[in-house]
Enzyme design. Structure first.
Site, PDB file in Angstrom:
ATOM      1  N   LYS A 192       0.854  -1.192   0.000  1.00  0.00           N
ATOM      2  CA  LYS A 192       0.000   0.000   0.000  1.00  0.00           C
ATOM      3  C   LYS A 192       0.881   1.231   0.000  1.00  0.00           C
ATOM      4  CE  LYS A 192       0.638   2.041   3.233  1.00  0.00           C
ATOM      5  NZ  LYS A 192       1.910   2.719   3.692  1.00  0.00           N
ATOM      6  N   TYR A 229      -4.035   4.260   6.603  1.00  0.00           N
ATOM      7  CA  TYR A 229      -4.448   3.256   7.591  1.00  0.00           C
ATOM      8  C   TYR A 229      -5.788   3.643   8.227  1.00  0.00           C
ATOM      9  CZ  TYR A 229      -0.001   0.858   7.342  1.00  0.00           C
ATOM     10  OH  TYR A 229       1.074   0.129   6.898  1.00  0.00           O
TER      11      TYR A 229
HETATM   12  P1  NAD Z   1      12.455   1.945   1.736  1.00  0.00           P
HETATM   13  O1  NAD Z   1      12.885   3.261   1.231  1.00  0.00           O
HETATM   14  O2  NAD Z   1      13.022   1.461   2.997  1.00  0.00           O
HETATM   15  O3  NAD Z   1      12.676   0.837   0.625  1.00  0.00           O
HETATM   16  C1  NAD Z   1      12.419   1.041  -0.741  1.00  0.00           C
HETATM   17  C2  NAD Z   1      13.357   0.218  -1.584  1.00  0.00           C
HETATM   18  O4  NAD Z   1      13.136   0.577  -2.952  1.00  0.00           O
HETATM   19  C3  NAD Z   1      14.836   0.481  -1.282  1.00  0.00           C
HETATM   20  O5  NAD Z   1      15.517  -0.735  -1.193  1.00  0.00           O
HETATM   21  C4  NAD Z   1      15.308   1.276  -2.494  1.00  0.00           C
HETATM   22  O6  NAD Z   1      16.651   1.046  -2.797  1.00  0.00           O
HETATM   23  C5  NAD Z   1      14.395   0.723  -3.578  1.00  0.00           C
HETATM   24  N1  NAD Z   1      14.286   1.614  -4.743  1.00  0.00           N
HETATM   25  C6  NAD Z   1      14.277   1.189  -6.020  1.00  0.00           C
HETATM   26  N2  NAD Z   1      14.179   2.214  -6.849  1.00  0.00           N
HETATM   27  C7  NAD Z   1      14.149   3.323  -6.117  1.00  0.00           C
HETATM   28  C8  NAD Z   1      14.067   4.711  -6.437  1.00  0.00           C
HETATM   29  N3  NAD Z   1      13.980   5.139  -7.681  1.00  0.00           N
HETATM   30  N4  NAD Z   1      14.079   5.585  -5.415  1.00  0.00           N
HETATM   31  C9  NAD Z   1      14.110   5.168  -4.138  1.00  0.00           C
HETATM   32  N5  NAD Z   1      14.179   3.866  -3.783  1.00  0.00           N
HETATM   33  C10 NAD Z   1      14.206   2.955  -4.766  1.00  0.00           C
HETATM   34  O7  NAD Z   1      10.862   2.000   1.831  1.00  0.00           O
HETATM   35  P2  NAD Z   1       9.909   1.019   2.649  1.00  0.00           P
HETATM   36  O8  NAD Z   1       9.581   1.644   3.946  1.00  0.00           O
HETATM   37  O9  NAD Z   1      10.444  -0.355   2.644  1.00  0.00           O
HETATM   38  O10 NAD Z   1       8.568   1.104   1.765  1.00  0.00           O
HETATM   39  C11 NAD Z   1       8.404   0.379   0.564  1.00  0.00           C
HETATM   40  C12 NAD Z   1       6.911   0.235   0.264  1.00  0.00           C
HETATM   41  O11 NAD Z   1       6.284  -0.461   1.329  1.00  0.00           O
HETATM   42  C13 NAD Z   1       6.142   1.546   0.139  1.00  0.00           C
HETATM   43  O12 NAD Z   1       5.159   1.429  -0.837  1.00  0.00           O
HETATM   44  C14 NAD Z   1       5.497   1.739   1.498  1.00  0.00           C
HETATM   45  O13 NAD Z   1       4.304   2.491   1.461  1.00  0.00           O
HETATM   46  C15 NAD Z   1       5.210   0.310   1.884  1.00  0.00           C
HETATM   47  N6  NAD Z   1       5.211   0.114   3.341  1.00  0.00           N
HETATM   48  C16 NAD Z   1       4.199  -0.620   3.880  1.00  0.00           C
HETATM   49  C17 NAD Z   1       4.187  -0.853   5.242  1.00  0.00           C
HETATM   50  C18 NAD Z   1       3.131  -1.741   5.832  1.00  0.00           C
HETATM   51  O14 NAD Z   1       3.027  -1.805   7.038  1.00  0.00           O
HETATM   52  N7  NAD Z   1       2.362  -2.443   5.019  1.00  0.00           N
HETATM   53  C19 NAD Z   1       5.169  -0.323   6.058  1.00  0.00           C
HETATM   54  C20 NAD Z   1       6.200   0.410   5.473  1.00  0.00           C
HETATM   55  C21 NAD Z   1       6.215   0.619   4.106  1.00  0.00           C
END
Ligand code: NAD
Length: 464
Positions: free
Chosen positions: A209, A294
């Site tokens: 999401k 949420y």
């Molecule tokens: P994050 O920034 O920690 O991870 C994102 C990953 O994408 C990184 O490994 C990064 O290197 C990669 N990436 C690839 N191309 C990229 C670009 N062009 N720019 C930036 N990063 C790039 O983020 P996250 O917190 O892991 O979130 C990822 C997804 O998960 C999002 O959609 C977020 O909304 C979702 N999320 C959901 C929950 C949940 O509880 N369901 C919690 C946190 C995040």
């Protein structure tokens, strides 16, 4: 325009889609014990027929029935003896809180194989460890832009070197027969592209999401998965989590009479202006699509209703480098057909606050905290003579990501529609767009009326 709810209306035969029974619910949640006098009596005991799962080879969809899964798919039914927990002798008095059922894991070679795309915070800290408690899901491939990090992770989780892909090689997942599902854990602005390409590579898609940045992107994702005859599920972990499921059950059974209002807040103090979350193209927006979602999604889930009108206010601290492109704070109101009014707040600028309260005629239900990965707390209040009795419900905690992934695996294995399909993510996106529009135009925005309950969801999940 034809309202989107017609999709799930036609997709689901509501007469055969039944509410979760107490037995199913306890299986899903683990055993619960209410600390206090009102206790378990608060939970209804309505009995219902078993949910009818789709046949092994076909499933109803808007366009009719989907043909058999291709030969690369695993067997369509999980054998009944595999779903039955092993019974252990009783070691606790019946008056004590009982343990949940013993786990019923599937053998490794029968589980659904996942490729994880994006090795950031969520993947490394939550999703990968969750496979340890999964019963039907296993991680078999990785996709990342950092080969060094990917190699380390692959070694830690025993993933084959040849099953590690760069973003440039993403489409080669097509040829990896061990991968049946792709879990997209990338910045929001990349969800649409990677979902569409993943479906075209013949894989089922579990997407984080928010589903995407715009409703148009969500529609393109749904269309691509339909065209490729692949399943699409949005990773709304709260809808697979025992505490919030119990709140939904209390509300739907009118445990405390009619619900009048819901107040919800999900905010946190986020930092690092260089992170993609503060970049409009990659994030879609600020606190609303990230954490505010949420409140929106959980209220819709708990009520099973869709809002008919929204009013929104957006504010960002001037000159704060974090909020050059995306908003800091959104407050909004939602009106529901039953008369429930919801008041929600989200922010990237205040200390952690993740709670909601359901105010009903004869009591309230409080989740505080409601949305973190662990430590959720459920409380209810009701008058008993001269006392106002507050009850804390102690429910066995479950890993949100394991229950969510196992639900998706079960849908793949048994050819069922996920509880939170793409249409559920699209509906949230439409409502968020209306909230932004309201704030921009300074007026209430009306939404299409949806009469059916749970109009955008698939059949209730069960945990076998
Ligand atoms: P994050 O920034 O920690 O991870 C994102 C990953 O994408 C990184 O490994 C990064 O290197 C990669 N990436 C690839 N191309 C990229 C670009 N062009 N720019 C930036 N990063 C790039 O983020 P996250 O917190 O892991 O979130 C990822 C997804 O998960 C999002 O959609 C977020 O909304 C979702 N999320 C959901 C929950 C949940 O509880 N369901 C919690 C946190 C995040």
């Amino acid at each position: 325009m034809k309202p989107i709810h017609h999709f799930v209306d036609s997709l689901l035969d509501h007469s055969s889609t039944t509410r979760v029974s107490r037995q199913d619910f306890l299986q899903f949640t683990g055993r619960s014990l209410a600390v206090g006098a009102v206790g378990g009596a608060l939970i209804g005991c309505e009995k219902k027929p078993e949910t009818t799962s789709s046949s092994a080879s076909t499933v109803n969809t808007p366009s009719g029935s989907v043909p058999k899964l291709p030969a690369t798919s695993p067997p369509a039914e999980i054998p009944a003896d595999q779903q039955k927990p092993i019974e252990l002798e009783q070691i606790k008095a019946k008056t004590e809180q009982q343990e949940g059922d013993t786990p019923t894991p599937m053998p490794e070679d029968q589980r659904v194989g996942y490729a994880l795309v994006g090795l950031g915070h969520l993947t490394l800290n939550q999703i990968l460890p969750a496979f340890g408690t999964c019963k039907k899901s296993k991680v078999v491939a990785l996709v990342s832009g950092s080969s060094e990090k990917m190699q380390k992770v692959a070694e830690q989780y025993g993933i084959k070197k040849e099953s590690c892909y760069s973003y440039a090689d993403y489409d080669k997942l097509k040829d990896n027969k061990e991968v049946q599902a792709i879990y997209i854990v990338l910045p929001n602005g990349m969800h649409a592209e990677y979902t569409i390409r993943g479906a075209q590579a013949g894989k089922h898609i579990l997407c984080e999401k928010p589903m995407a940045n715009t409703a148009a992107e969500c529609e393109a994702m749904i269309d691509a998965c339909k065209k490729a005859d692949r399943k699409l599920m949005i990773a709304y972990r709260i809808q697979y989590e025992p505490h919030n499921r119990m709140v939904r059950e209390m509300v739907q059974k009118a445990q405390f009479g009619k619900v009048k209002s819901i107040i919800a807040n999900n905010g946190q103090n986020s930092d690092n202006p260089k992170h993609w979350r503060f970049n409009k193209a990659l994030a879609g927006g600020g606190s609303l699509p990230d954490v505010g979602l949420y409140c929106l999604n959980t209220i819709r889930y708990v009520l099973g209703e869709e809002p008919t009108e929204v009013v929104g206010y957006v504010h960002s601290t001037p000159d704060d480098p974090r909020f050059k492109e995306v908003e800091e704070q959104v407050n909004w109101l939602m009106k529901f057909p039953s008369g429930v009014q919801a008041s929600c707040a989200t922010s990237y600028g205040h200390h952690d606050e993740k709670s909601y309260r359901v105010c009903a005629e004869t009591g309230w239900i409080k989740m505080d905290p409601a949305f973190p990965y662990t430590g959720l707390k459920l409380e209810t209040s009701q008058a008993q003579g001269k006392e106002n009795q507050v009850v804390q419900h102690t429910i066995e905690q479950k890993d949100h990501f394991a229950t969510e992934m196992d639900h998706f695996s079960e849908c793949i294995l048994e050819n069922k529609i996920p509880f939170t399909p793409g249409e559920e993510g699209l509906q949230d996106q439409k409502i968020m767009e209306a909230i932004y529009q309201s704030a921009k135009e300074g007026k209430a925005i009306k939404l299409a009326t949806v009469d059916k309950k749970d109009a955008f969801r698939g059949p209730e999940p069960k945990e076998s």
